[in-house]
Design a protein around this motif. Structure first.
Motif, PDB file in Angstrom:
ATOM      1  N   ARG A   1     -10.197 -33.566  43.220  1.00 23.18           N
ATOM      2  CA  ARG A   1     -10.612 -32.008  42.844  1.00 23.18           C
ATOM      3  C   ARG A   1     -12.059 -31.619  43.053  1.00 23.18           C
ATOM      4  NH1 ARG A   1      -8.369 -31.303  36.944  1.00 23.18           N
ATOM      5  NH2 ARG A   1      -9.149 -33.297  37.036  1.00 23.18           N
ATOM      6  N   GLU A   2     -13.009 -32.755  42.829  1.00 20.26           N
ATOM      7  CA  GLU A   2     -14.342 -32.554  42.992  1.00 20.26           C
ATOM      8  C   GLU A   2     -14.896 -33.081  44.387  1.00 20.26           C
ATOM      9  OE1 GLU A   2     -16.638 -33.302  39.593  1.00 20.26           O
ATOM     10  OE2 GLU A   2     -15.195 -32.431  38.362  1.00 20.26           O
ATOM     11  N   LEU A   3     -13.926 -33.674  45.208  1.00 17.23           N
ATOM     12  CA  LEU A   3     -14.472 -34.294  46.608  1.00 17.23           C
ATOM     13  C   LEU A   3     -15.036 -33.061  47.346  1.00 17.23           C
ATOM     14  CD1 LEU A   3     -14.247 -36.810  48.569  1.00 17.23           C
ATOM     15  CD2 LEU A   3     -12.210 -35.661  49.263  1.00 17.23           C
ATOM     16  N   GLN A   4     -16.214 -33.519  47.615  1.00 15.10           N
ATOM     17  CA  GLN A   4     -17.049 -32.374  48.420  1.00 15.10           C
ATOM     18  C   GLN A   4     -17.311 -32.994  49.767  1.00 15.10           C
ATOM     19  OE1 GLN A   4     -17.850 -29.355  47.170  1.00 15.10           O
ATOM     20  NE2 GLN A   4     -16.660 -30.054  45.390  1.00 15.10           N
ATOM     21  N   TYR A   5     -16.821 -34.258  50.311  1.00 14.08           N
ATOM     22  CA  TYR A   5     -16.775 -34.577  51.627  1.00 14.08           C
ATOM     23  C   TYR A   5     -15.953 -34.017  52.538  1.00 14.08           C
ATOM     24  CZ  TYR A   5     -17.872 -37.699  55.449  1.00 14.08           C
ATOM     25  OH  TYR A   5     -18.284 -38.466  56.620  1.00 14.08           O
ATOM     26  N   PRO A   6     -16.236 -33.511  53.803  1.00 12.89           N
ATOM     27  CA  PRO A   6     -15.568 -32.886  54.701  1.00 12.89           C
ATOM     28  C   PRO A   6     -14.955 -34.085  55.503  1.00 12.89           C
ATOM     29  CG  PRO A   6     -17.779 -32.638  55.126  1.00 12.89           C
ATOM     30  CD  PRO A   6     -17.841 -33.153  53.933  1.00 12.89           C
ATOM     31  N   ILE A   7     -13.530 -34.200  55.584  1.00  9.85           N
ATOM     32  CA  ILE A   7     -12.729 -35.093  56.279  1.00  9.85           C
ATOM     33  C   ILE A   7     -12.500 -34.766  57.760  1.00  9.85           C
ATOM     34  CG2 ILE A   7     -11.035 -36.863  56.304  1.00  9.85           C
ATOM     35  CD1 ILE A   7     -11.016 -36.552  53.101  1.00  9.85           C
ATOM     36  N   SER A   8     -12.995 -35.239  58.770  1.00 10.12           N
ATOM     37  CA  SER A   8     -12.763 -34.703  60.080  1.00 10.12           C
ATOM     38  C   SER A   8     -11.244 -35.274  60.380  1.00 10.12           C
ATOM     39  CB  SER A   8     -13.722 -35.337  61.207  1.00 10.12           C
ATOM     40  OG  SER A   8     -13.544 -36.579  61.023  1.00 10.12           O
ATOM     41  N   PRO A   9     -10.756 -34.580  61.455  1.00 12.58           N
ATOM     42  CA  PRO A   9      -9.390 -34.991  62.076  1.00 12.58           C
ATOM     43  C   PRO A   9      -9.423 -36.623  62.492  1.00 12.58           C
ATOM     44  CG  PRO A   9      -9.961 -33.030  62.697  1.00 12.58           C
ATOM     45  CD  PRO A   9     -11.181 -33.141  62.135  1.00 12.58           C
ATOM     46  N   ASP A  10     -10.467 -36.874  62.960  1.00  9.23           N
ATOM     47  CA  ASP A  10     -10.735 -38.337  63.639  1.00  9.23           C
ATOM     48  C   ASP A  10     -10.831 -39.170  62.214  1.00  9.23           C
ATOM     49  OD1 ASP A  10     -10.597 -37.925  66.041  1.00  9.23           O
ATOM     50  OD2 ASP A  10     -12.557 -37.859  66.286  1.00  9.23           O
ATOM     51  N   LEU A  11     -11.488 -38.876  61.183  1.00  8.87           N
ATOM     52  CA  LEU A  11     -11.781 -39.708  59.899  1.00  8.87           C
ATOM     53  C   LEU A  11     -10.191 -39.699  59.141  1.00  8.87           C
ATOM     54  CD1 LEU A  11     -13.212 -41.223  58.287  1.00  8.87           C
ATOM     55  CD2 LEU A  11     -14.214 -39.580  56.994  1.00  8.87           C
ATOM     56  N   GLN A  12      -9.569 -38.665  59.439  1.00  8.82           N
ATOM     57  CA  GLN A  12      -7.998 -38.683  58.711  1.00  8.82           C
ATOM     58  C   GLN A  12      -7.273 -39.673  59.329  1.00  8.82           C
ATOM     59  OE1 GLN A  12      -6.076 -34.525  58.864  1.00  8.82           O
ATOM     60  NE2 GLN A  12      -8.145 -33.766  57.839  1.00  8.82           N
ATOM     61  N   LEU A  13      -7.246 -39.773  60.741  1.00  9.46           N
ATOM     62  CA  LEU A  13      -6.598 -40.589  61.610  1.00  9.46           C
ATOM     63  C   LEU A  13      -6.852 -42.109  61.084  1.00  9.46           C
ATOM     64  CD1 LEU A  13      -6.100 -39.052  65.053  1.00  9.46           C
ATOM     65  CD2 LEU A  13      -4.482 -39.301  63.285  1.00  9.46           C
ATOM     66  N   TRP A  14      -8.118 -42.333  60.727  1.00  9.31           N
ATOM     67  CA  TRP A  14      -8.725 -43.411  60.375  1.00  9.31           C
ATOM     68  C   TRP A  14      -8.153 -44.128  59.155  1.00  9.31           C
ATOM     69  CZ3 TRP A  14     -11.636 -45.533  56.255  1.00  9.31           C
ATOM     70  CH2 TRP A  14     -12.027 -46.733  56.483  1.00  9.31           C
ATOM     71  N   MET A  15      -8.338 -42.875  58.160  1.00  7.91           N
ATOM     72  CA  MET A  15      -7.530 -43.327  56.785  1.00  7.91           C
ATOM     73  C   MET A  15      -6.238 -43.614  56.732  1.00  7.91           C
ATOM     74  SD  MET A  15      -9.742 -40.118  54.866  1.00  7.91           S
ATOM     75  CE  MET A  15      -8.852 -40.162  53.563  1.00  7.91           C
TER      76      MET A  15
END
Length: 137
Positions: free
Chosen positions: A61-75
């Motif tokens: 809920r307090e996460l402020q880091y923008p997660i890019s599509p490439d980073l989503q795939l890595w995750m």
């Protein structure tokens, strides 16, 4: 709850009685680099592999880091899928921020994870109480 990690970006706790691994991300994540974010995720994953929980709850809920599509795939490939494939993990959920863009990013990530692994789908909630109730079902 036992404190596993407590730093400027997140707190990671473990409730042995419930076998619940609980991670809370902090607003300071706004100032993270991608390298710091990946390091945070790798430490989180290591703590899950160490504790072998039955339930996993991530409070973003307090996460402020923008997660890019490439980073989503890595995750999905390097973090979430290996956790969901653990024999001990029965349920995994994420409490997402109500702010639209962050919520959209987390929703997209959840959908990507669920496409890769079908055995333990990830659920997301915008309310911590509902997430805890679902985990305890």
């Amino acid at each position: 709850m036992e404190v596993l990690i407590k730093d400027k970006f997140n707190d990671i706790l473990f409730d042995q009685k419930l076998s619940l691994h609980y991670n809370t991300n902090k607003p300071t994540t706004l100032h993270m680099s991608e390298s710091e974010f990946k390091t945070l995720l790798l430490k989180w994953k290591a703590s899950i592999f160490e504790t072998k929980p039955r339930l996993v709850l991530v409070d973003n809920r307090e996460l402020q880091y923008p997660i890019s599509p490439d980073l989503q795939l890595w995750m999905v490939e390097n973090i979430t899928t290996p956790i969901l494939e653990m024999p001990s993990v029965d349920k995994f959920c994420v409490v997402v921020p109500t702010e639209f863009i962050s919520h959209l990013s987390m929703s997209q990530l959840t959908e990507e994870v669920n496409q890769v692994t079908k055995q333990n789908p990830v659920r997301h909630f915008d309310n911590l109480t509902e997430a805890m109730a679902w985990l305890k079902e």
